[in-house]
Design an enzyme around this catalytic site. Structure first.
Site, short mmCIF file in Angstrom:
data_model
loop_
_atom_site.label_atom_id
_atom_site.label_comp_id
_atom_site.label_asym_id
_atom_site.label_seq_id
_atom_site.Cartn_x
_atom_site.Cartn_y
_atom_site.Cartn_z
N ALA A 1 0.78 -1.25 -0.15
CA ALA A 1 0.00 0.06 0.00
C ALA A 1 1.27 1.47 0.15
O ALA A 1 2.41 0.58 0.02
CB ALA A 1 -1.00 -0.17 0.88
N GLY B 1 0.44 -5.44 0.08
CA GLY B 1 -0.44 -5.37 -0.38
C GLY B 1 -0.63 -5.65 -1.79
O GLY B 1 -1.23 -5.95 -2.33
N GLU C 1 -0.60 -9.43 -1.34
CA GLU C 1 -2.10 -9.30 -1.34
C GLU C 1 -2.86 -9.40 -2.89
O GLU C 1 -4.13 -10.18 -3.14
CB GLU C 1 -2.78 -8.22 -0.38
CG GLU C 1 -2.70 -8.43 1.28
CD GLU C 1 -3.26 -7.91 2.07
OE1 GLU C 1 -2.04 -6.72 2.19
OE2 GLU C 1 -3.57 -8.25 2.68
N GLU D 1 3.85 -5.51 6.75
CA GLU D 1 2.58 -4.96 7.20
C GLU D 1 3.46 -4.67 9.38
O GLU D 1 2.86 -3.54 9.00
CB GLU D 1 1.07 -5.09 7.16
CG GLU D 1 0.51 -4.89 5.88
CD GLU D 1 0.99 -6.30 5.26
OE1 GLU D 1 1.51 -6.92 5.10
OE2 GLU D 1 -0.38 -6.00 3.79
N1 3HC Z 1 4.37 3.57 0.40
C1 3HC Z 1 5.20 4.67 0.05
N2 3HC Z 1 6.24 5.15 -0.36
C2 3HC Z 1 7.24 3.66 -0.82
C3 3HC Z 1 6.68 2.84 0.08
C4 3HC Z 1 5.70 1.90 0.20
N3 3HC Z 1 5.24 1.26 0.54
N4 3HC Z 1 7.75 1.20 0.09
C5 3HC Z 1 9.01 2.29 -0.01
N5 3HC Z 1 8.58 4.07 -0.81
C6 3HC Z 1 9.69 4.90 -0.98
C7 3HC Z 1 10.43 5.04 0.46
O1 3HC Z 1 9.94 5.90 1.07
C8 3HC Z 1 11.56 6.19 -0.49
O2 3HC Z 1 10.76 6.99 -0.53
P1 3HC Z 1 12.17 7.80 -1.21
O3 3HC Z 1 13.20 7.07 -2.06
O4 3HC Z 1 11.74 9.57 -1.48
O5 3HC Z 1 13.15 8.04 0.22
C9 3HC Z 1 11.66 4.68 -1.97
O6 3HC Z 1 9.96 4.24 -2.09
C10 3HC Z 1 12.75 3.27 -1.82
O7 3HC Z 1 12.79 2.67 -0.90
P2 3HC Z 1 13.74 2.20 -0.36
O8 3HC Z 1 14.57 3.57 -0.11
O9 3HC Z 1 13.35 1.53 0.77
O10 3HC Z 1 14.55 1.14 -0.72
P3 3HC Z 1 14.81 0.07 -0.83
O11 3HC Z 1 15.22 -0.87 -2.23
O12 3HC Z 1 15.99 -0.44 -0.04
O13 3HC Z 1 13.89 -0.87 -0.81
C11 3HC Z 1 12.10 -2.01 -0.72
C12 3HC Z 1 12.51 -1.35 -1.14
C13 3HC Z 1 11.88 -3.66 -0.01
C14 3HC Z 1 10.37 -2.41 -1.03
C15 3HC Z 1 11.55 -1.42 1.40
O14 3HC Z 1 11.43 0.56 0.73
C16 3HC Z 1 10.15 -1.51 1.68
O15 3HC Z 1 10.86 -2.46 2.80
N6 3HC Z 1 9.11 -0.56 1.87
C17 3HC Z 1 7.73 -1.10 2.65
C18 3HC Z 1 7.40 -2.61 1.74
C19 3HC Z 1 5.77 -2.17 2.67
O16 3HC Z 1 6.78 -1.87 4.29
N7 3HC Z 1 4.84 -2.83 2.30
C20 3HC Z 1 3.38 -2.72 2.98
C21 3HC Z 1 2.92 -1.36 3.11
S1 3HC Z 1 1.61 -1.05 4.15
C22 3HC Z 1 0.44 -2.52 3.08
O17 3HC Z 1 0.84 -2.81 2.82
C23 3HC Z 1 -1.08 -2.57 3.60
C24 3HC Z 1 -1.81 -3.63 3.24
O18 3HC Z 1 -2.08 -4.75 3.13
C25 3HC Z 1 -3.51 -3.15 3.34
#
Ligand code: 3HC
Length: 697
Positions: free
Chosen positions: A63, A102, A105, A125
């Site tokens: 998400a 997401g 999912e 998450e």
């Molecule tokens: N939403 C918005 N921005 C995101 C994002 C997300 N889910 N994931 C990463 N970004 C952004 C980062 O803030 C960063 O932005 P910046 O360049 O402006 O600083 C950019 O994307 C690149 O991210 P990283 O520097 O972390 O890049 P990496 O290559 O090291 O890692 C990744 C990539 C493994 C995808 C890591 O970013 C990550 O773990 N992201 C979070 C994933 C996550 O937690 N997903 C679950 C979200 S909650 C959800 O999905 C709820 C649902 O169940 C309803």
């Protein structure tokens, strides 16, 4: 047509492509684009199957975290996933990079999943204080069974494509490195073999098999220890259990309720703040992104003690050769033996192989000669805190090191500019302050001197990433950011004990807040002699440093864990602090000597004095520009001192408590307790007056 999701037909396959850099997060535009593209695929009579793929570095990584906390805009993700699952035409997801949260999912809503080798999938998450809120807790266990789904969802750990295949999370893994190519191949097979849409929601075997098992109660019991203080892991278990006790649609409703509880929790706010702060911290204000960075392919470290050895391991772990220098052979041998023992212990736990132990040890070259540093790209001095000794070392480095070498000190308190003055190249001198144990703690507090060049600043931030640490760039002052604040907390903790609290009461208040250990257990770990030596140095420099019962401990040789006695006592081979009546007596005697009548002190007073004194100091640090942003302080405390990430760091926590509340209490302490530490920072006063937060700066 949406700008971020496109639809094209290739042969008999309708291809839906998400293109929303950097990680194809499911923003409102992506969610509506997905629905529109899906509809187009349904109405395209020539499309017999659909393929969902992503442009750029990764499949959808979740998400859009930036939308959390804002009003939700339709369509919701669960609705999008359901639309894919209910598609009458079979849908294949082609996964590369990371299908997370997401993103996974959404893939679970597709009827078939195929991943390129090396791709990873996960539901992280929980790391953001949430649970999967678009069916992840209901669909994943239908494929993996309860145990594995609970593990994946409560840890947030990723699994690679190979394991995902074994678990049934993906249907095929293909060595090709293009998700579209392998996805097309699979979609064509779906068409040629007339494979029907296969909805995960309808898969029931694993649900039936695990229904009524005691896996959930066992899992909850295990979490009590592993997830102490955390909210969402327990909600994750509740949600997964619902998949086993309720029909699919009701399970989805239950998941939504639990998801909303997590979304509204302060822990979610803290963890999301930490997620972004960790990424922001590397973008240093005033340091252009394209600042050239010096290559570091070899390192020299001075001092093979606990710090120097730990620092050396960081470089060896990533394949960078290190010269480790000591003055005496005996100290060198001892240092090397400790490093070897640390690696061997890690190998015993199965985290590295014995071949890796040998490789890493071969990268660490012991030496007694400064001349060996002639060609290294970076030197880190890690000897004890004494300015004269450090200046003498830097004078020596100036003579032997090549031009362009970065000369760093691991000092935790001393003036970087004064150290740099011992060289003819202060622009190459910088602080690189590691936290103990240096091979474990993630923080690297990089300290800029007044003359440190931008290139050197950018280089040490890049080195932090390379050795898998989180680098924070801070200014030069006594104790920099971390220890300057810690020093205030330490003094307050000691004062509280003077006045009547026990060390264990103070420590308990801090561990209840979520710190992994209290102030005094931490002093024992670091060594009582460290603080003692610093106080002695300051006394020698003519500062008015009050006598302390901690000095008495040091003078009695109670130096902490290493002598099995400090503020607490320790059983042979154990790190568990045990209350020692001898120390109670020593404290009582100190109070008698000082004419102090002990009083009962409440936990709330301990909390306010230990924490607000840090917030006030943090505000002064911001005011002076030693830290550029409140988030730099937050990350310092989370990764250097174990402040709970779910509280978002000390300054974020302060915002949650309320800046005005803290200011009023600080003002009151200024009146009742006195002392420079309680003079409210001008910034704190200003924010309180304007009804603002540190986060607003
Ligand atoms: N939403 C918005 N921005 C995101 C994002 C997300 N889910 N994931 C990463 N970004 C952004 C980062 O803030 C960063 O932005 P910046 O360049 O402006 O600083 C950019 O994307 C690149 O991210 P990283 O520097 O972390 O890049 P990496 O290559 O090291 O890692 C990744 C990539 C493994 C995808 C890591 O970013 C990550 O773990 N992201 C979070 C994933 C996550 O937690 N997903 C679950 C979200 S909650 C959800 O999905 C709820 C649902 O169940 C309803």
């Amino acid at each position: 047509m949406s700008e971020v999701v496109s639809y094209n037909r290739e042969g008999a396959v309708g291809v839906i492509t998400v293109s929303y850099p950097p990680v194809n997060a499911l923003s409102h535009a992506v969610r509506s684009g997905l629905l529109a593209a899906l509809e187009q695929g349904q109405s395209d009579d020539n499309a017999k199957a659909l393929l969902l793929v992503c442009d750029g570095r990764t499949f959808v990584a979740g998400a859009d975290i930036r939308e959390f906390g804002k009003p939700m805009q339709e369509p919701g993700l669960a609705e999008v996933v359901a639309a894919f699952e209910n598609s009458p035409k079979p849908v294949v997801a082609g996964i590369h990079g990371t299908a997370l949260g997401g993103g996974l999912e959404l893939a679970l809503g597709c009827h078939y999943r195929v991943a390129v080798e090396g791709a990873k999938v996960g539901l992280p998450e929980v790391k953001l204080g949430l649970l999967p809120g678009a069916g992840g807790t209901q669909r994943l266990p239908r494929l993996t069974g309860a145990q594995k789904a609970l593990e994946m969802i409560t840890t947030g750990d990723f699994v690679d494509a190979g394991e995902a295949l074994q678990l049934g999370v993906v249907d095929a893994v293909d060595a090709g490195n293009d998700a579209k190519v392998i996805g097309m191949k699979f979609a064509e097979k779906v068409i040629s073999e007339s494979l029907p849409p296969r909805r995960v929601r309808d898969v029931t075997e694993r649900i039936e098999a695990d229904k009524g098992s005691d896996v959930f109660s066992q899992f909850r019991a295990g979490l009590e220890k592993k997830a102490r203080g955390l909210f969402s892991p327990f909600k994750c278990v509740d949600a997964v259990e619902a998949a086993f006790n309720l029909p699919f649609d009701e399970g989805m409703k239950r998941e939504r309720e639990l998801f909303m509880e997590c979304m509204q929790s302060p822990q979610r706010a803290g963890l999301v703040h930490t997620f972004f702060a960790e990424r922001e911290v590397s973008k240093v204000p005033g340091l252009p992104k394209d600042t050239p960075v010096r290559e570091v392919n070899s390192v020299g470290i001075i001092g093979a003690g606990t710090m120097g050895g730990g620092i050396a391991m960081n470089f060896a772990n990533v394949g960078i050769p290190v010269y480790l220098l000591e003055v005496k052979q005996e100290a060198l041998d001892k240092g090397i033996a400790i490093i070897r023992r640390n690696y061997e212990n890690t190998a015993k736990k199965g985290r590295i192989t014995s071949a890796q132990v040998a490789e890493r040890m071969a990268l660490i070259k012991p030496t007694l000669a400064y001349e060996d540093f002639g060609d290294v790209d970076l030197v880190i001095e890690a000897v004890f805190e004494n300015m004269d000794v450090k200046k003498q070392i830097f004078g020596q480095l100036d003579k032997v090191c090549k031009q362009g070498a970065i000369l760093a000190s691991n000092t935790s308190t001393l003036d970087i500019d004064e150290i740099a003055s011992a060289t003819r190249r202060p622009e190459d001198v910088v602080g690189m302050h590691f936290f103990s144990p240096a091979n474990v703690m993630k923080l690297l507090e990089n300290v800029r001197g007044s003359k440190t060049s931008d290139e050197v600043k950018a280089s040490v931030m890049a080195i932090a990433k390379r050795i898998r640490k989180v680098g924070v760039l801070v200014g030069n002052c006594y104790g920099f950011v971390g220890n300057r604040m810690l020093h205030q907390r330490g003094a307050e903790a000691v004062a509280l004990v003077n006045e009547g609290a026990s060390p264990q009461q103070v420590d308990k208040v801090l561990t209840d807040l979520g710190f992994p250990m209290g102030q005094f257990a931490m002093s024992d770990l670091a060594g009582i002699d460290v603080g003692y030596r610093i106080r002695e140095e300051r006394r020698k420099a003519g500062e008015d440093v009050a006598p302390s019962w901690m000095d008495k401990l040091a003078e009695q040789g109670r130096l902490g864990q290493k002598t099995q006695a400090g503020v607490y006592k320790y059983e042979e081979g154990s790190r568990k602090p045990v209350v020692d009546p001898e120390v109670d007596e020593l404290i009582a005697e100190f109070r008698r000597e000082q004419g102090i009548q002990p009083r009962d002190i409440s936990d709330q007073e301990i909390l306010e004095r230990c924490m607000y004194v840090m917030v006030n100091e943090g505000a002064k640090i911001l005011e002076e520009g030693v830290a550029a942003r409140a988030l730099d302080i937050d990350i310092t405390w989370i990764y250097g001192y174990g402040f709970p990430a779910y509280r978002g760091g000390v300054m974020f926590w302060a915002d949650q408590v309320g800046v005005k509340t803290i200011y009023d209490t600080v003002k009151n302490f200024e009146k009742t307790l006195g002392g420079a530490q309680w003079k409210p920072s001008a910034l704190l006063e200003k924010l309180a007056g304007e009804g603002k937060k540190f986060g607003d700066l």
